[in-house]
Design an enzyme around this catalytic site. Structure first.
Site: not given
Ligand code: CO8
Length: 373
Positions: A155-157, A334
């Site tokens: 996901a965002c990381s 990300s």
């Protein structure tokens, strides 16, 4: 351990922009039509009325003014509310690999690298358009790279976690040049009929070249001083989209299969986690917070970034100290912190330190502390 550097980054933006005005007009037309069509059920309490969205709310609550989208057609059509993408044959470059190649080529040019210098390709993002073969292997083939590639989903990381993997491989000597790419094609996972989330995301592709310091010939490069990844389970940001829908007979396009979140809770829980992580990460790199000239933070929400920066610095960040790219790009999963790094670093002087940091679904937090060479 080999010293490791970041020697180049690449940024590719899709051709199409959707402004807040366009998005809100479309959503409000959709909601009004829905409410009219369901007037009786709404007045009987059987169906919830769709509330209206507002540009002023979006800008104040998030800092977002527009977003890039890979395909604009269909998103604003109130009878569709999702992009129209062509299905490509198995012999054609896939949509996501195409996005990845654009950013990869820009990063390789900036790093002064050819395909022969890369031996590991990581495609890391919030979603891949298929399970296999890996998008990374398709990109490897398209760019003529020998070695190996694999996909990662965090996901965002996803970007910082992939940089963490790249660093470990280079430091241990199992790779000589790593291409990390984040082709964030997120618009097809958005619920454009959900007022609370319809404005949040945009599409973009970013890439980073990491290599050993002794092979670096780039004009702007950064020593990697430390990397860190941490996760803590939460369902507050979730998508249940997946291959099991075929077997459990659930609707693969139901609301819970698209991005959904409890944004307030995320805000409250993730901000302190991110600030604490950044603090300890900077100290682990042998630095003080005051030594950090630039914070390239994840781009989910301007208020979130301002709060984290204030917690860290004990004051408001100076202009440019923690750059914001949300107004132009929105949340790009990300890619956000890498966009900020790509666009806001050339003015730094040799010896200046900065931190790339992501935080989001999982929860997941990742960071990379760098020093300009
Ligand atoms: N227009 C008008 N009013 C609205 C709207 C809108 N569009 N949306 C909500 N409101 C209303 C609410 O209903 C509420 O009304 P009331 O007070 O009457 O209940 C009021 O405005 C306030 O709502 P909120 O409390 O929800 O507003 P916030 O100030 O919290 O802002 C945000 C909402 C912007 C969502 C904010 O909470 C936020 O940004 N939180 C952090 C979220 C975050 O960082 N999430 C990370 C997600 S990204 C990630 O991890 C990657 C996932 C993978 C990618 C997925 C791609 C598809």
């Amino acid at each position: 351990m080999q010293p490791v550097v970041i020697s180049g980054t690449g940024l590719w933006k899709p051709d199409h922009i959707i402004t807040n005005e366009e998005l809100v007009n479309s959503y409000n037309a959709y909601a009004t039509a829905f409410n009219e069509a369901n007037a009786a059920a709404i007045s009987d309490g059987e169906v919830a009325e769709k509330p209206l969205s507002s540009v002023a709310f979006i800008e104040k609550a998030s800092g977002i003014k527009q977003r890039y989208v890979y395909a604009k057609e269909g998103i604003l059509d109130i009878d569709r509310m999702r992009p129209v993408l062509s299905q490509r044959s198995d012999d054609e470059l896939s949509h996501q690999a195409e996005m990845a190649v654009h950013a990869a080529e820009a990063a390789m040019a900036q790093a002064n690298k050819t395909s022969a210098d890369i031996d590991m390709v990581i495609v890391s993002c919030a979603y891949t358009q298929r399970s296999y073969p890996a998008i990374a292997i398709e990109v490897q083939e398209a760019l003529g790279i020998e070695g190996f590639g694999f996909d990662m989903l965090v996901a965002c990381s996803a970007a910082t976690f992939a940089l963490h993997r790249a660093y470990d491989a280079l430091a241990a000597g199992s790779a000589k040049g790593v291409l990390v790419i984040n082709p964030e094609l997120v618009s097809p996972q958005m619920n454009y009929t959900d007022r609370d989330g319809h404005f949040i995301f945009g599409d973009v592709s970013t890439a980073v070249i990491m290599e050993r310091a002794d092979t670096c010939t780039a004009p702007h490069s950064y020593d990697v001083l430390s990397t860190q990844a941490v996760t803590s389970y939460s369902s507050n940001i979730r998508s249940n989209f997946g291959y099991l829908s075929f077997a459990d007979d659930s609707n693969p396009f139901a609301d819970d299969k698209l991005f959904h979140q409890n944004g307030r809770k995320v805000f409250k829980e993730v901000c302190p986690m991110a600030a604490e992580h950044l603090h300890s990460q900077v100290e682990k790199a042998g630095l003080q917070l005051a030594d950090i000239k630039r914070w390239w933070l994840h781009q989910a929400n301007i208020n979130m970034n301002d709060l984290i920066a204030r917690r860290l610095l004990g004051r408001d960040p100076h202009p440019g100290e923690a750059p914001i790219v949300l107004d132009e790009f929105a949340n790009t999963a990300s890619a956000g912190s890498i966009i900020a790094f790509n666009l806001h670093q050339e003015d730094l002087a040799s010896g200046d330190c900065g931190v790339i940091c992501s935080f989001g679904a999982g929860y997941s937090i990742g960071s990379v502390v760098v020093r300009k060479r």
